[in-house]
Design a protein around this motif. Sequence first.
Motif, short mmCIF file in Angstrom:
data_model
loop_
_atom_site.label_atom_id
_atom_site.label_comp_id
_atom_site.label_asym_id
_atom_site.label_seq_id
_atom_site.Cartn_x
_atom_site.Cartn_y
_atom_site.Cartn_z
N PRO A 279 0.80 -1.23 0.00
CA PRO A 279 0.00 0.00 0.00
C PRO A 279 0.83 1.28 0.00
O PRO A 279 0.42 2.27 -0.60
N LEU A 280 1.98 1.27 0.65
CA LEU A 280 2.82 2.47 0.65
C LEU A 280 3.35 2.77 -0.75
O LEU A 280 3.45 3.94 -1.14
N ALA A 281 3.69 1.71 -1.49
CA ALA A 281 4.13 1.91 -2.87
C ALA A 281 3.00 2.49 -3.71
O ALA A 281 3.21 3.41 -4.52
N ALA A 282 1.80 1.97 -3.51
CA ALA A 282 0.64 2.49 -4.24
C ALA A 282 0.40 3.95 -3.91
O ALA A 282 0.14 4.78 -4.79
N ALA A 283 0.49 4.28 -2.63
CA ALA A 283 0.27 5.66 -2.20
C ALA A 283 1.30 6.59 -2.83
O ALA A 283 0.98 7.71 -3.28
N ALA A 284 2.56 6.14 -2.89
CA ALA A 284 3.61 6.96 -3.47
C ALA A 284 3.38 7.18 -4.97
O ALA A 284 3.48 8.32 -5.46
N VAL A 286 0.52 6.90 -6.73
CA VAL A 286 -0.68 7.69 -6.97
C VAL A 286 -0.42 9.16 -6.64
O VAL A 286 -0.87 10.06 -7.37
N THR A 287 0.30 9.41 -5.57
CA THR A 287 0.62 10.80 -5.21
C THR A 287 1.42 11.48 -6.30
O THR A 287 1.13 12.63 -6.68
N VAL A 288 2.41 10.79 -6.84
CA VAL A 288 3.21 11.37 -7.93
C VAL A 288 2.35 11.64 -9.16
O VAL A 288 2.45 12.70 -9.78
N LEU A 289 1.50 10.69 -9.51
CA LEU A 289 0.63 10.88 -10.67
C LEU A 289 -0.30 12.07 -10.49
O LEU A 289 -0.51 12.88 -11.41
N LEU A 290 -0.85 12.20 -9.29
CA LEU A 290 -1.75 13.32 -9.03
C LEU A 290 -1.00 14.65 -9.09
O LEU A 290 -1.51 15.65 -9.63
N GLY A 352 -6.79 7.23 -9.09
CA GLY A 352 -6.41 7.27 -7.68
C GLY A 352 -7.51 6.76 -6.78
O GLY A 352 -7.26 6.00 -5.84
N TRP A 353 -8.77 7.16 -7.07
CA TRP A 353 -9.89 6.69 -6.26
C TRP A 353 -10.08 5.19 -6.40
O TRP A 353 -10.31 4.48 -5.42
N LEU A 354 -9.98 4.66 -7.63
CA LEU A 354 -10.13 3.22 -7.84
C LEU A 354 -9.04 2.44 -7.11
O LEU A 354 -9.29 1.35 -6.58
N THR A 355 -7.84 2.98 -7.09
CA THR A 355 -6.74 2.32 -6.39
C THR A 355 -7.02 2.27 -4.88
O THR A 355 -6.84 1.23 -4.23
N PHE A 356 -7.47 3.39 -4.32
CA PHE A 356 -7.84 3.40 -2.90
C PHE A 356 -8.95 2.39 -2.62
O PHE A 356 -8.89 1.64 -1.64
N ARG A 357 -9.95 2.33 -3.49
CA ARG A 357 -11.06 1.40 -3.30
C ARG A 357 -10.58 -0.05 -3.36
O ARG A 357 -11.05 -0.90 -2.61
N SER A 358 -9.63 -0.32 -4.25
CA SER A 358 -9.11 -1.67 -4.39
C SER A 358 -8.45 -2.13 -3.09
O SER A 358 -8.71 -3.24 -2.60
N TYR A 359 -7.60 -1.30 -2.51
CA TYR A 359 -6.93 -1.68 -1.25
C TYR A 359 -7.94 -1.75 -0.10
O TYR A 359 -7.83 -2.62 0.78
#
Length: 375
Positions: A279-284, A286-290, A352-359
């Motif tokens: 999840p930390l990798a995903a957060a990093a 997604v944050t960069v993409l945003l 980003g929202w879909l990724t959060f929902r997935s986790y």
Amino acid sequence: MTAVVALVLTVAALTAHTWVNGARWLRRPDAGPVEVTEPVAVLLPLRDEADRVAPCLRALLAQRGVPDLRIVVLDDGSTDGTADVVRVVAGDDPRLTLLAGVAPPPGWLGKPHACWQLATRTDPAATVLAFVDADVALAPYAVAAAVTELRAARAALLSPYPRILVRTAADRLVQPLLQWLWLTFLPLRAMERSPRPSLAAAGGQFLVVDRAGYLRAGGHAAVADKVLEDIELARAVKRSGGRIALADGSKLAACRMYETWPQLRDGYTKSLWASFGHPLAAAAVVTVLLLLYTAPPLVAVGAVLAGAPAVAALAVLAYLLGVAGRAASARATGGRAWPDALAHPVSVGVLGWLTFRSYHLRKRRRLSWRGRPVS
């Protein structure tokens, strides 16, 4: 100001990379008449696909350029009459064989198990296996062209990515991100040349493999519990010493992945957690993409309101560069560039929202697909 300049330069570099990948390094199989002499088996796993499998089957039965073609279909426990549809469409065509699948044993997910059953139950004389999904419609010479490109690339696995059909606003926001992500962030030439499994991409909608290389990699048994079995299979091929290749298959195949927003939402939700890992990798990520693609128009508005026209101009430039990258990706893969690319910041926000929902749903063990648990 310095941060905004750095933002512009970063987005510019990524957009340039997208253009180079799409214009110079992306393989483009010839969709014209071509013939292969080796035996090929097209493998089609089905689970509750009665309402959309007919076009796929008709396209398979209409394939040209492969004199020794076998079509093997696996009915994976369907309850909607999928097997009956297959029988009606196939008629008495001797090239098509319909198999009844068995439920996946512990440790297996449904899709890898269905594909493994197909690979191990088809005629061993076939030297090439082509996996196709039910939502894919192939052009007449698609299989012959893909096999020709597989051999030209001297690869064990070729992924000719289909043209993704979009009809709704949700489609147009989300679906083009598939191609955009790997064209923007994956160096295609290095991916083909490097033995590193981490440099791998593939799409399971249409996947062509050399049978010997596939078995040497362990086949789908090597990715039995993987949600993203296509990418993991490509990595397994690399680990076994084989080469992989990615191609623009927009002239060979078209794919309508999801019919409704709930299907699209749930389809991405089931697998995005597996794309990023921790999840930390995903957060990093997604944050960069945003920051790179969603923040620029917001910064531009804020800068205008704050009376900082220079910052606003740079932020608008960053936004336009991101739009240009999205348009370049669409043009390289047979997608729709305009006006969809203008909404790219919104697309990244939805991702980003879909990724959060997935986790979130995975943590609560609520992920499933077609009636089977995913994790």
